[in-house]
Design a protein around this motif. Structure first.
Motif, mmCIF file in Angstrom:
data_model
loop_
_atom_site.group_PDB
_atom_site.id
_atom_site.type_symbol
_atom_site.label_atom_id
_atom_site.label_comp_id
_atom_site.label_asym_id
_atom_site.label_seq_id
_atom_site.Cartn_x
_atom_site.Cartn_y
_atom_site.Cartn_z
ATOM 1 N N THR A 1 0.888 -1.033 -0.082
ATOM 2 C CA THR A 1 -0.107 -0.189 -0.073
ATOM 3 C C THR A 1 0.854 1.265 -0.005
ATOM 4 O OG1 THR A 1 -1.718 1.354 1.235
ATOM 5 C CG2 THR A 1 -0.196 0.079 2.553
ATOM 6 N N PRO A 2 0.407 2.318 -0.586
ATOM 7 C CA PRO A 2 1.212 3.475 -0.500
ATOM 8 C C PRO A 2 1.295 4.077 1.093
ATOM 9 C CG PRO A 2 -1.016 3.763 -1.699
ATOM 10 C CD PRO A 2 -0.612 2.490 -1.410
ATOM 11 N N THR A 3 2.291 4.710 1.414
ATOM 12 C CA THR A 3 2.384 5.033 2.817
ATOM 13 C C THR A 3 1.414 6.182 3.083
ATOM 14 O OG1 THR A 3 4.694 4.953 2.439
ATOM 15 C CG2 THR A 3 4.152 6.396 4.160
ATOM 16 N N GLY A 4 0.720 7.011 2.165
ATOM 17 C CA GLY A 4 -0.047 7.952 2.686
ATOM 18 C C GLY A 4 -1.530 7.483 2.729
ATOM 19 N N SER A 5 -1.930 6.381 2.533
ATOM 20 C CA SER A 5 -3.325 5.661 2.245
ATOM 21 C C SER A 5 -3.500 4.341 2.444
ATOM 22 C CB SER A 5 -4.033 6.164 1.134
ATOM 23 O OG SER A 5 -5.426 5.752 0.954
#
Length: 377
Positions: free
Chosen positions: A3-7
């Motif tokens: 998963t992307p770090t921001g979401s």
């Protein structure tokens, strides 16, 4: 999955700990603790924070979500934001009058059924009559979907299915879900078998000893053999899903292989965000800090030295349960530790009788990453 770090990819929100049932494996101890649910105003504030993360899906669970006044207002807002929404329910409170809103607002409704007979299901779920209520809910959903399709309403992506938490008591009877239960509902979309996780009440030593799956059983549930065996029995229109739940363990080796469930945000009933979905310990509340800040803080917990030290040696289901108890005690608040101390241990005297296995289980191979090929003949 990564998963992307921001979401987060997915968000699970326990909207209440109130529940009409007393499940022996409950990860949240619902029905045995304060409901902790927010006012509708605060639930809508939390909803906006979750929407801001733009996850691929949001899951409303509990406790029993259908006990929550304002649930459909929350669902309306999430639906307006274009985020697919799932409801996890025991079916106890599902009524015919709810069907139009359920089909309009939700993408999936998961009905929990832990036995294909009333005796087994009611024993695991802790309340007589719960099997009858679950089947009534499934019958209502089946009829509503059939009616919608007959009207030519093909725009809706709505699906409903059965979720079974697999413990030793029902492991020998999974075939019955495929051959006797699923065929009763022609519109049924999915049937999920997921191993009970050592979380909440399922970390109790007595439960681990008598009901948490053995290593052999968990191995079979995640194997090609298990999938092929049950797939041959389930109706062809039903999607079969099996899991040993180990992605939720957050084992360092699973991070290395990309199979850890580090994409999941778990929100407690009061709006607090857990650092790891199945373990006690929160990183703040959505009513006080932005969701993006709390998500970043949760991700940092995964590399905490105590987490790595505790989970690295885990090789068996029993190891996992012991590690979960350590993590809960270490990261849980004083209130959490007091609640854990008050838990009565689990004794099998009132548990359903265990039948012989449905298949001959082979001992699992030594611990290996899920991406590695099997060495079994």
């Amino acid at each position: 999955m990564t998963t992307p770090t921001g979401s987060p990819y997915a968000i699970n929100w326990d909207v209440t700990y109130a529940c009409p049932l007393r499940c022996i494996h409950c990860y949240s101890e619902s029905g045995r603790r304060a409901a902790s649910q927010l006012s509708l105003k605060d639930m809508l504030r939390v909803t906006e924070e979750l929407i801001s993360l733009r996850p691929a899906s949001i899951q409303l669970s509990g406790g029993e979500p259908l006990l929550v006044k304002g649930l459909f207002q929350v669902a309306e807002r999430i639906s307006q934001a274009g985020i697919p929404l799932a409801l996890y329910t025991s079916g106890w409170l599902l009524e015919e009058a709810m069907l139009p809103e359920l089909l309009r607002l939700f993408t999936w409704v998961h009905v929990s059924v832990d036995g294909a007979t009333a005796g087994l299901h009611d024993a695991i779920r802790g309340r007589p009559g719960s099997f009858k209520r679950a089947l009534r809910a499934l019958t209502l959903l089946d009829g509503a979907v059939a009616a919608a399709r007959q009207r030519g309403d093909t725009a809706s992506q709505f699906q409903f299915g059965i979720d079974c938490v697999v413990v030793r008591s029902n492991f020998a009877r999974l075939e019955e879900f495929c051959t006797e239960l699923a065929p009763r509902f022609p519109q049924l979309s999915f049937l999920t078998f997921q191993a009970a996780i050592p979380s909440g009440l399922a970390t109790r030593p007595g439960f681990v000893e008598h009901e948490l799956l053995t290593d052999e059983q968990a191995h079979w549930l995640a194997s090609d053999e298990g999938r092929q065996h049950l797939s041959a029995l389930v109706p062809g229109t039903v999607q079969l899903q099996l899991s040993d739940s180990r992605a939720l363990q957050m084992h360092p080796e699973h991070f290395a292989s990309g199979t850890a469930a580090n994409y999941l945000m778990h929100v407690e009933a009061d709006g607090a965000v857990r650092s790891m979905a199945i373990y006690e310990g929160t990183v703040g509340r959505l009513l006080e800090e932005p969701a993006s800040v709390l998500w970043e803080r949760a991700l940092q917990r995964h590399s905490d030295p105590f987490v790595i030290e505790t989970l690295t040696p885990v090789r068996t289901m029993k190891d996992w349960a012991e590690a979960a108890r350590r993590l809960d005690s270490h990261f849980g608040s004083e209130e959490v530790r007091a609640r854990i101390a008050r838990r009565p241990d689990y004794f099998p005297s009132s548990a359903p009788a265990v039948r012989p296995p449905i298949i001959s289980l082979r001992k699992p191979a030594p611990w290996r990453l899920e991406t590695e090929p099997s060495q079994e003949p």
